[in-house]
Design a protein around this motif. Structure first.
Motif, PDB file in Angstrom:
ATOM      1  N   ILE A  73       1.280  -1.363  -0.112  1.00  0.00           N
ATOM      2  CA  ILE A  73       0.009   0.160  -0.178  1.00  0.00           C
ATOM      3  C   ILE A  73       0.720   1.465   0.074  1.00  0.00           C
ATOM      4  CG2 ILE A  73      -2.044   1.171   1.404  1.00  0.00           C
ATOM      5  CD1 ILE A  73      -2.724  -1.049   2.488  1.00  0.00           C
ATOM      6  N   THR A  74       0.255   2.351  -0.979  1.00  0.00           N
ATOM      7  CA  THR A  74       1.895   3.695  -1.445  1.00  0.00           C
ATOM      8  C   THR A  74       1.376   4.295   0.113  1.00  0.00           C
ATOM      9  OG1 THR A  74      -0.694   4.682  -1.946  1.00  0.00           O
ATOM     10  CG2 THR A  74       1.250   3.137  -3.409  1.00  0.00           C
ATOM     11  N   PRO A  75       2.789   4.872   0.908  1.00  0.00           N
ATOM     12  CA  PRO A  75       2.281   5.428   1.919  1.00  0.00           C
ATOM     13  C   PRO A  75       1.869   6.451   1.622  1.00  0.00           C
ATOM     14  CG  PRO A  75       4.670   5.202   0.847  1.00  0.00           C
ATOM     15  CD  PRO A  75       3.739   4.769  -0.113  1.00  0.00           C
ATOM     16  N   GLU A  76       1.315   7.533   1.004  1.00  0.00           N
ATOM     17  CA  GLU A  76       0.187   8.606   1.575  1.00  0.00           C
ATOM     18  C   GLU A  76      -1.136   7.906   1.754  1.00  0.00           C
ATOM     19  OE1 GLU A  76       1.137   7.569  -2.948  1.00  0.00           O
ATOM     20  OE2 GLU A  76       2.590   7.671  -1.333  1.00  0.00           O
ATOM     21  N   HIS A 106      -1.522   5.811   3.954  1.00  0.00           N
ATOM     22  CA  HIS A 106      -1.746   4.853   4.991  1.00  0.00           C
ATOM     23  C   HIS A 106      -2.652   5.224   6.111  1.00  0.00           C
ATOM     24  CE1 HIS A 106       1.988   2.558   4.657  1.00  0.00           C
ATOM     25  NE2 HIS A 106       1.936   1.854   3.471  1.00  0.00           N
ATOM     26  N   THR A 118      -8.026   2.345  -3.534  1.00  0.00           N
ATOM     27  CA  THR A 118      -6.907   1.963  -4.618  1.00  0.00           C
ATOM     28  C   THR A 118      -7.180   1.546  -6.125  1.00  0.00           C
ATOM     29  OG1 THR A 118      -6.059  -0.461  -3.224  1.00  0.00           O
ATOM     30  CG2 THR A 118      -5.694   1.902  -2.706  1.00  0.00           C
ATOM     31  N   SER A 163       2.382  -2.283   6.060  1.00  0.00           N
ATOM     32  CA  SER A 163       2.648  -2.396   4.581  1.00  0.00           C
ATOM     33  C   SER A 163       4.253  -1.593   3.654  1.00  0.00           C
ATOM     34  CB  SER A 163       1.670  -1.938   3.782  1.00  0.00           C
ATOM     35  OG  SER A 163       1.458  -2.563   1.652  1.00  0.00           O
ATOM     36  N   ARG A 164       4.618  -2.930   3.202  1.00  0.00           N
ATOM     37  CA  ARG A 164       5.676  -2.729   2.239  1.00  0.00           C
ATOM     38  C   ARG A 164       5.877  -3.508   1.101  1.00  0.00           C
ATOM     39  NH1 ARG A 164       9.935  -6.157   3.759  1.00  0.00           N
ATOM     40  NH2 ARG A 164       9.670  -7.429   4.973  1.00  0.00           N
ATOM     41  N   PRO A 165       6.565  -2.889   0.046  1.00  0.00           N
ATOM     42  CA  PRO A 165       6.787  -3.717  -1.508  1.00  0.00           C
ATOM     43  C   PRO A 165       7.020  -5.289  -0.644  1.00  0.00           C
ATOM     44  CG  PRO A 165       7.545  -1.697  -1.252  1.00  0.00           C
ATOM     45  CD  PRO A 165       7.780  -1.857   0.201  1.00  0.00           C
ATOM     46  N   THR A 216       1.814  -7.247   2.076  1.00  0.00           N
ATOM     47  CA  THR A 216       0.970  -6.841   3.385  1.00  0.00           C
ATOM     48  C   THR A 216       0.806  -7.518   4.332  1.00  0.00           C
ATOM     49  OG1 THR A 216       0.963  -5.288   1.486  1.00  0.00           O
ATOM     50  CG2 THR A 216      -0.721  -5.042   2.972  1.00  0.00           C
TER      51      THR A 216
END
Length: 392
Positions: free
Chosen positions: A312-315, A317, A327, A354-356, A359
């Motif tokens: 999940i993209t940081p923006e 969160h 998304t 979450s990180r690449p 998640t």
């Protein structure tokens, strides 16, 4: 364990209750370690045992280098304290070891004046500490959307029925070309009606019917649905603690929650090599002071849904559980808002990391004070429907 290196005040009694220093430290939610000048561990409280997944007897023969990788920034904090600095707090450090997994923590290091070179370390996991704020945010978000949903149900649904009825009347005398337009009107009215009905669910505030639920049976049922539908391309894995007692909640609502989370996970993973992992465990010492209550709620039952998607993209969160945030190109943004509401209605909390490539959505749920019904006690967790697609 180890050599006792600190002097505590004499034990005092009040209202017939004795307070031992060890019991006080074990009551803390933060993991506390006391490290000697030679890096041997002198003390670890119960939360430290939980964080590092090691017993107190094991920790008593360990050093801090046994617990943390050599490049951990915690060693820099220890060095600064031993170099003469007072207490130091570092926020948002990453703790990533085979025992702890990936965790975001706040770390405080402080010197023990009585013992040369000794340092007291306190670890507070951010994911746990921030869940109270997440819960309050979810409550406020669902309250706002509930008020809007109630208004929309009255102000929008009734006119929609009139619009659809008028389109049907026009259709009877319309040309073939115009009939396509009247059908388009009806289809769009139906789509809006479905959206409003989904929002109405968020406004429901009736007490739920709770009882003891075998969470493994719930997860197994959702897995079977996924394997035969939207998750045919996914490899499912399970890490269950079979000794767990039942959770307290509404079985049908919990099925809806995990169906939503696992469906999202299946949609996020790649077509080739996609994996979804379901984990259950008992979390000692996880308690929350809820608004309006003097008591602390114990939420020891942990359920994690993990996928190997892009993350999940940081923006996103800070707003992931807000209504209308999504998304997905065709998503409504109500799925996770509804999940947060249902989890809250069932007395739990939900959080994510979450990180690449990984998640995790983690639910903390209350333990049932009642046993499972007799007919469910021996109900087995089903075998996988796809050969080799499930690791028990």
């Amino acid at each position: 364990m180890g050599k006792r290196v600190f002097q505590f005040l004499p034990t005092r009694s009040t209202n017939n209750a004795c307070f031992e220093p060890g019991a006080i430290l074990n009551a803390l939610g933060s993991a506390v370690l006391v490290i000697a000048g030679d890096d041997n561990l002198l003390y670890a409280n119960a939360a430290a045992e939980q964080l590092f997944a090691r017993s107190r007897s094991s920790l008593s023969h360990a050093t801090i280098t046994d617990l943390l990788p050599s490049d951990s920034p915690v060693f820099e904090l220890i060095g600064q304290v031993r170099g003469g600095m007072s207490a130091i707090t570092e926020h948002g450090l990453t703790l990533d070891t085979p025992k702890t997994g990936l965790r975001l923590v706040n770390v405080q290091a402080a010197p023990m004046i009585e013992v040369t070179g000794a340092v007291v370390l306190s670890f507070q996991e951010r994911a746990i500490a921030d869940q109270i704020d997440h819960r309050l945010t979810h409550r406020e978000a669902t309250r706002s959307i509930a008020a809007m949903s109630a208004m929309m149900a009255h102000e929008v649904k009734n006119p929609l029925s009139g619009i659809r009825g008028a389109a049907q009347l026009l259709e009877t005398n319309a040309s073939e070309a115009d009939q396509e337009l009247t059908q388009l009107i009806q289809d769009e009215v139906d789509r809006i009606k479905v959206l409003v009905e989904r929002m109405e669910v968020l406004s429901e505030s009736a007490p739920i019917k709770s009882g003891p639920v075998n969470i493994h049976q719930v997860l197994d049922r959702v897995r079977r649905i996924a394997e035969n539908g939207f998750g045919k391309h996914v490899r499912f894995m399970a890490e269950y603690d079979p000794s767990l007692p039942p959770v307290s909640g509404n079985r049908d609502q919990l099925i809806q929650v995990f169906l939503n989370l696992i469906k999202n996970a299946c949609e996020a993973v790649p077509e080739e090599g996609g994996e979804v992992r379901m984990k259950t465990s008992y979390q000692h010492g996880v308690r929350f002071a809820m608004p309006g209550s003097m008591s602390r709620v114990h939420l020891p039952m942990s359920v994690t849904i993990e996928d190997n998607g892009p993350g999940i993209t940081p923006e996103m969160h800070d707003h992931l559980f807000d209504p209308f945030v999504t998304t997905k190109p065709k998503g409504t943004g109500l799925g996770l808002a509804l999940v947060a509401k249902i989890v809250g209605d069932n007395g739990g909390v939900i959080d994510f990391k979450s990180r690449p490539g990984r998640t995790e959505f983690r639910l903390l749920l209350p333990m049932s004070k009642e046993p499972l019904p007799a007919e469910e006690l021996n109900e087995p967790v089903g075998a996988p429907t796809n050969q080799g697609n499930f690791d028990a």
